[in-house]
Design a protein around this motif. Structure first.
Motif, PDB file in Angstrom:
ATOM      1  N   GLU A   7     -11.120   9.359  -4.612  1.00 55.63           N
ATOM      2  CA  GLU A   7     -11.182   9.561  -6.062  1.00 55.63           C
ATOM      3  C   GLU A   7     -11.783   8.340  -6.750  1.00 55.63           C
ATOM      4  N   LEU A  46     -12.905  12.387 -13.718  1.00 56.55           N
ATOM      5  CA  LEU A  46     -12.520  11.964 -12.384  1.00 56.55           C
ATOM      6  C   LEU A  46     -13.402  12.653 -11.359  1.00 56.55           C
ATOM      7  N   CYS A  69     -13.948  13.329  -7.041  1.00 58.62           N
ATOM      8  CA  CYS A  69     -13.311  13.328  -5.720  1.00 58.62           C
ATOM      9  C   CYS A  69     -14.410  13.640  -4.706  1.00 58.62           C
ATOM     10  N   TRP A 101      -6.171  19.090  -8.184  1.00 61.35           N
ATOM     11  CA  TRP A 101      -5.833  17.796  -8.775  1.00 61.35           C
ATOM     12  C   TRP A 101      -4.341  17.814  -9.121  1.00 61.35           C
ATOM     13  N   ARG A 140      -0.974  14.981 -10.333  1.00 59.45           N
ATOM     14  CA  ARG A 140      -0.713  13.677 -10.961  1.00 59.45           C
ATOM     15  C   ARG A 140       0.753  13.311 -10.793  1.00 59.45           C
ATOM     16  N   ARG A 178      -6.697  23.564 -10.082  1.00 61.60           N
ATOM     17  CA  ARG A 178      -7.263  23.850  -8.762  1.00 61.60           C
ATOM     18  C   ARG A 178      -8.513  24.714  -8.913  1.00 61.60           C
ATOM     19  N   ILE A 224     -11.881  21.693 -14.265  1.00 57.41           N
ATOM     20  CA  ILE A 224     -12.165  21.362 -12.869  1.00 57.41           C
ATOM     21  C   ILE A 224     -13.460  22.050 -12.461  1.00 57.41           C
ATOM     22  N   LEU A 273     -12.829  16.421 -12.326  1.00 63.83           N
ATOM     23  CA  LEU A 273     -11.859  16.821 -13.341  1.00 63.83           C
ATOM     24  C   LEU A 273     -12.285  16.157 -14.645  1.00 63.83           C
ATOM     25  N   TYR A 307      -3.658  10.032 -10.651  1.00 64.04           N
ATOM     26  CA  TYR A 307      -4.228  11.342 -10.369  1.00 64.04           C
ATOM     27  C   TYR A 307      -4.737  11.380  -8.923  1.00 64.04           C
ATOM     28  N   TYR A 308      -4.353  12.449  -8.225  1.00 65.43           N
ATOM     29  CA  TYR A 308      -4.702  12.636  -6.826  1.00 65.43           C
ATOM     30  C   TYR A 308      -5.540  13.899  -6.646  1.00 65.43           C
ATOM     31  N   CYS A 309      -6.526  13.781  -5.807  1.00 62.07           N
ATOM     32  CA  CYS A 309      -7.305  14.930  -5.360  1.00 62.07           C
ATOM     33  C   CYS A 309      -6.719  15.414  -4.039  1.00 62.07           C
ATOM     34  N   TRP A 340      -5.330  14.449   1.218  1.00 57.70           N
ATOM     35  CA  TRP A 340      -5.062  13.758  -0.041  1.00 57.70           C
ATOM     36  C   TRP A 340      -5.897  12.497  -0.160  1.00 57.70           C
TER      37      TRP A 340
END
Length: 123
Positions: free
Chosen positions: A6, A20, A22, A36, A38, A50, A69, A80, A93-95, A113
């Motif tokens: 990310e 963002l 990824c 995505w 968080r 998603r 997204i 995102l 924030y995680y992808c 992840w």
């Protein structure tokens, strides 16, 4: 081996925007459900958005109309776009990618992840 990286986080004032990214390697994002998530301090990781292999999208209610997204298959990257940001959007924030391509909002259903990117929205 699938890797997700990310980028694009940062500090922004309320009402501002961030995008963002990824970047994926090892598997085409078009073959996965990409999400995505968080996580704010002291809180559980929560679903944000998603996009499926067919490019159908789904959002957490509180971000509908503000977040978008999207996916660029040529760059093997998921984005995102976050507009009208609020202080309560502050989080890491995680992808994530789901190899089974389920249409899930449960983080336990995701296999891959990224390391996360910090988003801080000041009031």
């Amino acid at each position: 081996q699938v890797q997700l990286v990310e980028s694009g986080g940062g500090l922004v004032q309320a009402g501002g925007s961030l995008r963002l990214s990824c970047a994926a390697s090892g598997r085409a994002v078009s073959m996965l459900t990409m999400g995505w998530f968080r996580q704010a301090p002291g809180k559980e990781r929560e679903f944000v958005a998603r996009i499926s292999w067919s490019e159908s999208t789904y959002y957490k209610e509180s971000v509908k109309g503000r977040f978008t997204i999207s996916r660029d298959n040529a760059k093997n990257t998921v984005y995102l776009q976050m507009n009208s940001l609020k202080p309560e959007d502050t989080a890491v924030y995680y992808c994530a990618g789901d190899r089974a391509a389920l249409l899930s909002s449960d983080p336990d259903d995701y296999d891959y992840w990224g390391q996360g990117t910090q988003v801080t929205v000041s009031s």
